[in-house]
Write a protein that holds these residues in place. Structure first.
Motif, short mmCIF file in Angstrom:
data_model
loop_
_atom_site.label_atom_id
_atom_site.label_comp_id
_atom_site.label_asym_id
_atom_site.label_seq_id
_atom_site.Cartn_x
_atom_site.Cartn_y
_atom_site.Cartn_z
N MET A 157 -3.51 0.56 -3.15
CA MET A 157 -3.38 -0.67 -2.36
C MET A 157 -3.57 -1.89 -3.25
N CYS A 179 0.82 -1.21 0.00
CA CYS A 179 0.00 0.00 0.00
C CYS A 179 0.86 1.25 0.00
N CYS A 236 -0.58 2.33 6.04
CA CYS A 236 -1.19 2.70 4.77
C CYS A 236 -1.82 4.08 4.94
#
Length: 190
Positions: free
Chosen positions: A141, A84, A92
């Motif tokens: 992602m 990610c 992330c």
């Protein structure tokens, strides 16, 4: 006529032989410098463009390698693995894109987020902010199942471009298929 010694003969020969000039005249040096300056002025912009293009390709290749590594780790660890975008290289980030960097982690609890207590951080990249991301079908992602399949199914294209949208540097992209394969093709979206 008297006979001369060898040193006298050499002295006589050196006076009779023409002198050989060694080195360059000032005019010759100025001509060479002028030609070098013209060549540098002509080649400079092309060289700059080549360096920028190389940076775009390098970043695309680094992210494509990270995708392959993430898929390989999912298969090896027999658990989901996620790649990610991250601007702090610790979690992330919803507001980050691939140019900001990324993390790869094994998603042992399957929640799609990196939890330091539950998941294993595998790799970190700090990205290249002198680029911009063109197409990004991944949403920042990519997750792979233990069988190596991309979750959710469907192919995505990720493209990188020069930060200057008016530049003549060609963007480059790669495509990740549903089965996790990476192909260097697709519209970079520059």
């Amino acid at each position: 006529m008297a006979k001369q010694s060898p040193s006298q003969q050499m002295s006589t020969l050196s006076r009779l032989a023409p002198t050989v000039s060694r080195g360059f005249t000032l005019l010759e040096l100025m001509v060479v410098l002028a030609i070098a300056g013209i060549l540098a002025a002509v080649a400079g912009p092309s060289f700059q463009s080549m360096i920028k293009s190389s940076g775009v390709i390098t970043e695309r290749d680094q992210l494509a390698t990270a995708v392959k590594m993430t898929r390989g780790e999912a298969i090896y660890r027999k658990t989901s693995a996620t790649l990610c975008a991250s601007n702090d290289q610790a979690s992330c980030s919803a507001d980050a894109d691939w140019k900001d960097g990324w993390i790869i982690f094994s998603d042992d609890d399957g929640d799609g987020t990196f939890d330091a207590g539950d998941d294993t951080l595998i790799d970190v990249s700090y990205g290249n902010t002198s680029l911009r991301v063109g197409n990004d079908g991944s949403g920042g992602m990519l997750t792979f199942s233990p069988s190596g399949m991309k979750i959710p199914a469907g192919s995505v294209v990720v493209g990188f471009c020069d930060e200057d949208s008016a530049s003549n540097v060609t963007g480059h992209a790669f495509t990740v298929s549903s089965v996790g394969g990476v192909r260097y093709e697709g519209d970079p979206g520059c």
